[in-house]
Scaffold this active site. Sequence first.
Site, PDB file in Angstrom:
ATOM      1  N   HIS A   1       0.823  -1.208   0.000  1.00 63.99           N
ATOM      2  CA  HIS A   1       0.000   0.000   0.000  1.00 63.99           C
ATOM      3  C   HIS A   1       0.857   1.257   0.000  1.00 63.99           C
ATOM      4  O   HIS A   1       2.057   1.215   0.293  1.00 63.99           O
ATOM      5  CB  HIS A   1      -0.961   0.012   1.194  1.00 63.99           C
ATOM      6  CG  HIS A   1      -0.295   0.012   2.538  1.00 63.99           C
ATOM      7  ND1 HIS A   1       0.214   1.160   3.110  1.00 63.99           N
ATOM      8  CD2 HIS A   1      -0.070  -0.990   3.415  1.00 63.99           C
ATOM      9  CE1 HIS A   1       0.732   0.854   4.293  1.00 63.99           C
ATOM     10  NE2 HIS A   1       0.571  -0.443   4.505  1.00 63.99           N
TER      11      HIS A   1
ATOM     12  N   CYS B   1       3.589  -4.649   6.602  1.00 62.53           N
ATOM     13  CA  CYS B   1       3.138  -4.440   5.220  1.00 62.53           C
ATOM     14  C   CYS B   1       4.294  -3.941   4.368  1.00 62.53           C
ATOM     15  O   CYS B   1       5.360  -3.583   4.866  1.00 62.53           O
ATOM     16  CB  CYS B   1       1.996  -3.421   5.183  1.00 62.53           C
ATOM     17  SG  CYS B   1       0.428  -4.071   5.789  1.00 62.53           S
TER      18      CYS B   1
END
Length: 142
Positions: free
Chosen positions: A97, A113
């Site tokens: 992301h 992440c």
Amino acid sequence: MKILAAAILGASLLCTAPAVVDAGQLIAKVDVSEQTMRVYRDGKQIHKWRVSTARKGKVTPRGSWRAKTLSRHHKSSLYNNAPMPYSIFYRGNYAIHGTNQISRLGRPASAGCIRLHPTNAAKLFAMTQQVGLRNMKVVVQN
């Protein structure tokens, strides 16, 4: 004789039918030791971007997965609604992301992440939409 004629007709239709258009294969290959992502489309490298993976005490899992879901305006349910624009989830709560911590790209900084510059995250998100989730693969290695 009728069976043979039907078989020949069927075979000729298969040969003249238009081929199904392949959306292509998209691979996001993350090298944790380099803190980079290389993006491949149909086997050809088309991008190389800086990323941030897990900081000390956290883990970015290694392995290979298919993209599972997309979320354009995602906010973290685990980290105080932190913005996660252009999220591509590939394993449970793990996603690629965008980040607003651009100055930290190129070194470990996330909770697990894979963070990208928002512009690059938007490009990868759009490419994933174009090829479809089943044709987008995420590979994380050392």
